[in-house]
Design an enzyme around this catalytic site. Sequence first.
Site, short mmCIF file in Angstrom:
data_model
loop_
_atom_site.label_atom_id
_atom_site.label_comp_id
_atom_site.label_asym_id
_atom_site.label_seq_id
_atom_site.Cartn_x
_atom_site.Cartn_y
_atom_site.Cartn_z
N ASP A 37 0.81 -1.22 0.00
CA ASP A 37 0.00 0.00 0.00
C ASP A 37 0.84 1.27 0.00
O ASP A 37 0.30 2.38 0.06
CB ASP A 37 -0.89 0.03 1.26
CG ASP A 37 -2.01 -0.98 1.15
OD1 ASP A 37 -2.33 -1.38 0.01
OD2 ASP A 37 -2.57 -1.36 2.20
N HIS A 241 27.23 6.03 -10.94
CA HIS A 241 25.92 6.21 -10.31
C HIS A 241 25.79 5.35 -9.05
O HIS A 241 24.76 4.73 -8.80
CB HIS A 241 24.78 5.95 -11.31
CG HIS A 241 24.54 7.10 -12.24
ND1 HIS A 241 23.64 7.07 -13.26
CD2 HIS A 241 25.09 8.34 -12.28
CE1 HIS A 241 23.66 8.24 -13.91
NE2 HIS A 241 24.54 9.02 -13.32
N ASP A 258 27.55 13.64 -5.18
CA ASP A 258 26.75 14.18 -6.29
C ASP A 258 25.32 14.25 -5.76
O ASP A 258 24.65 13.22 -5.64
CB ASP A 258 26.87 13.25 -7.50
CG ASP A 258 26.14 13.78 -8.73
OD1 ASP A 258 25.31 14.69 -8.59
OD2 ASP A 258 26.38 13.24 -9.83
N ASP A 269 21.87 20.10 -9.54
CA ASP A 269 22.68 18.89 -9.73
C ASP A 269 24.14 19.28 -9.56
O ASP A 269 24.74 19.85 -10.47
CB ASP A 269 22.39 18.34 -11.14
CG ASP A 269 23.13 17.04 -11.43
OD1 ASP A 269 23.79 16.50 -10.52
OD2 ASP A 269 23.05 16.58 -12.58
N HIS A 348 32.09 9.60 -19.66
CA HIS A 348 30.73 10.12 -19.84
C HIS A 348 30.75 11.47 -20.54
O HIS A 348 31.83 11.99 -20.89
CB HIS A 348 29.98 10.20 -18.50
CG HIS A 348 30.68 10.99 -17.43
ND1 HIS A 348 30.71 12.37 -17.42
CD2 HIS A 348 31.36 10.60 -16.32
CE1 HIS A 348 31.37 12.78 -16.36
NE2 HIS A 348 31.79 11.73 -15.67
N HIS A 352 24.37 17.81 -19.25
CA HIS A 352 23.01 17.63 -19.79
C HIS A 352 22.20 18.87 -19.47
O HIS A 352 22.58 19.67 -18.60
CB HIS A 352 22.36 16.39 -19.14
CG HIS A 352 22.54 16.34 -17.63
ND1 HIS A 352 21.71 17.02 -16.77
CD2 HIS A 352 23.48 15.76 -16.84
CE1 HIS A 352 22.12 16.82 -15.53
NE2 HIS A 352 23.21 16.08 -15.54
N HIS A 359 17.79 15.36 -15.77
CA HIS A 359 18.26 15.25 -17.15
C HIS A 359 17.12 15.81 -17.98
O HIS A 359 16.19 15.10 -18.36
CB HIS A 359 18.57 13.79 -17.53
CG HIS A 359 19.80 13.27 -16.85
ND1 HIS A 359 20.31 12.03 -17.07
CD2 HIS A 359 20.64 13.85 -15.95
CE1 HIS A 359 21.42 11.86 -16.34
NE2 HIS A 359 21.62 12.95 -15.64
N GLU A 382 30.21 18.81 -16.09
CA GLU A 382 30.58 17.83 -15.07
C GLU A 382 31.64 16.83 -15.52
O GLU A 382 31.40 15.63 -15.55
CB GLU A 382 29.34 17.10 -14.59
CG GLU A 382 28.45 16.51 -15.69
CD GLU A 382 27.27 15.72 -15.11
OE1 GLU A 382 27.53 14.80 -14.32
OE2 GLU A 382 26.12 16.04 -15.44
N TYR A 386 38.23 8.90 -13.32
CA TYR A 386 37.93 7.78 -12.40
C TYR A 386 38.98 6.69 -12.60
O TYR A 386 39.16 6.19 -13.71
CB TYR A 386 36.54 7.22 -12.69
CG TYR A 386 35.48 8.32 -12.81
CD1 TYR A 386 34.84 8.82 -11.69
CD2 TYR A 386 35.19 8.90 -14.05
CE1 TYR A 386 33.92 9.85 -11.79
CE2 TYR A 386 34.27 9.93 -14.17
CZ TYR A 386 33.63 10.40 -13.04
OH TYR A 386 32.74 11.42 -13.15
N ARG A 404 34.90 14.07 -9.67
CA ARG A 404 34.00 14.76 -10.60
C ARG A 404 33.67 16.12 -9.98
O ARG A 404 33.53 16.23 -8.76
CB ARG A 404 32.71 13.95 -10.83
CG ARG A 404 31.73 14.66 -11.77
CD ARG A 404 30.64 13.74 -12.34
NE ARG A 404 29.72 13.21 -11.35
CZ ARG A 404 29.69 11.97 -10.92
NH1 ARG A 404 30.56 11.08 -11.38
NH2 ARG A 404 28.80 11.59 -10.02
N GLU A 406 30.92 19.20 -10.70
CA GLU A 406 29.72 19.48 -11.51
C GLU A 406 29.03 20.76 -11.04
O GLU A 406 28.74 20.92 -9.86
CB GLU A 406 28.73 18.30 -11.37
CG GLU A 406 27.41 18.55 -12.08
CD GLU A 406 26.49 17.33 -12.07
OE1 GLU A 406 26.60 16.50 -11.14
OE2 GLU A 406 25.65 17.22 -12.98
N1 GLY Z 1 23.36 13.29 -10.86
C1 GLY Z 1 23.31 12.67 -12.11
C2 GLY Z 1 24.10 13.39 -13.09
O1 GLY Z 1 25.02 14.08 -12.73
O2 GLY Z 1 23.83 13.37 -14.25
MN MN Z 2 24.50 15.86 -13.88
MN MN Z 3 25.14 14.99 -10.78
#
Ligand code: GLY
Ligand code: MN
Ligand code: MN
Length: 436
Positions: A37, A241, A258, A269, A348, A352, A359, A382, A386, A404, A406
């Site tokens: 529920d 992630h 992050d 973000d 990556h 975005h 995103h 970002e 790594y 990273r 960002e």
């Molecule tokens: N937090 C996910 C990204 O940086 O795209």
């Molecule tokens: Mn991001």
């Molecule tokens: Mn991020």
Amino acid sequence: MIKMTEFAKRRKQLMQKIGPTGIVVVFAAPPASRNGDADYPYRQQSDFYYLTGFEEPDAVAIIAPKRKEGEFILFNRIRNRDEEIWTGQRAGQTGACKHFGADEAYPIDQLSKKLPDLLTGREEVHYTLGTHTAFDALLMDALNKLRGRIRSGIQSPLSFVDLTCTVHEMRLIKSPAEIALMRKAAQISAAAHLHAMAICNPGMNESDLEAEITYQFQIHGGRHHAYTPIVGSGIHSCTLHYNDNNRIIKNKDIVLIDAGCEYQNYASDITRTFPANGRFSNEQRAIYEIVLEAQLAGIKAVRPKAEWCAVQNAIVKVITQGLMELKLLKGNLHSLLEQKAYTKFYMHGAGHWLGLDVHDVGRCKIHDKWRRLEPGMVLTVEPGIYIPAGTEGVPKQWHNIGVRIEDDVLVTPSGNDVLSKDAPKMIEDIEAIMQG
Ligand code: GLY
Ligand code: MN
Ligand code: MN
């Protein structure tokens, strides 16, 4: 806050885009079950929210240009005292018209009966096919009913048009009110990152930092995370992630966070990376400096008329050069860039779009050409490097360093504005905060 007049203006603009032969159908997000529920906290579907400001589930918005009886029709839940005792007050049909600007509102269970009439005579249905089969089926059923009436001279729609071409293009350019909310979201998140740096100590669990960040978000009005936060220490800093967030942080670890809050449905973000004990080791510092220089170069590339790919191009050049200096990449710059050798360490994209979704919607390429940036767009920048243990050909002292950085960047007429600038990222600032 976004005023109701702004939502009305968006609908008007959308109607001008689609013309008098089109009709827009947008469904509210269905509630998402967590188990039994228990549902996940309800979050409105972003296109639906963008066009209506309405945050209840079980609703459908129809926007029908030049319809005599009214152009904005909302189907929504009826008022129901018994159910409202459990889940709170509803707008009902009266509220939909009075507070949300609907020209007509009907109980949601009348949708399938009324939809064929609303589609009659329209040529294009602007609708996102394929996200929920139940919604698609409802629409197909209405179309079939109409086709059955073709012999009586009724015209059924000829094509479906994805909202990518209309609403998503509108969502890509943020209004002053949207920018104000995104700035606020970024400020709350930046302060939470600063707080996490200030209180981090070896021996804490990653989840302790997540809890502190969540607390900071919430007491400043960011009720929800815009996405599942990542708090990765040591080897976990290298998992893009990672979200277990459940390891004891060790003295020599690097910590990557992050995390970004959502403020009135708008996302932030931010990623920051720092040494657990407050002082960068030589190797951590060397990697950090490359990522920082790459990020600053990426941000510098954000300006009106720049191509979307300019940011990534600036970043990969700095990262490749930096890794060559550390002898982690060997060869000549031109050929290493051509081979994309950096993907061993930076796998990556540069970022975005950011907005109602973390995103966010909007095309990066149009007809095979990179899109050019325009004032009012918001994107993340970002870059990262790594190096998990076991990375082939890399000496041990570099292992388990994941960095990273960002930020959330608004394109302005003269260049850009970093909405998340309050989150420290210079090495001397981070070390001072952590040791202070
Ligand atoms: N937090 C996910 C990204 O940086 O795209
Ligand atoms: Mn991001
Ligand atoms: Mn991020």
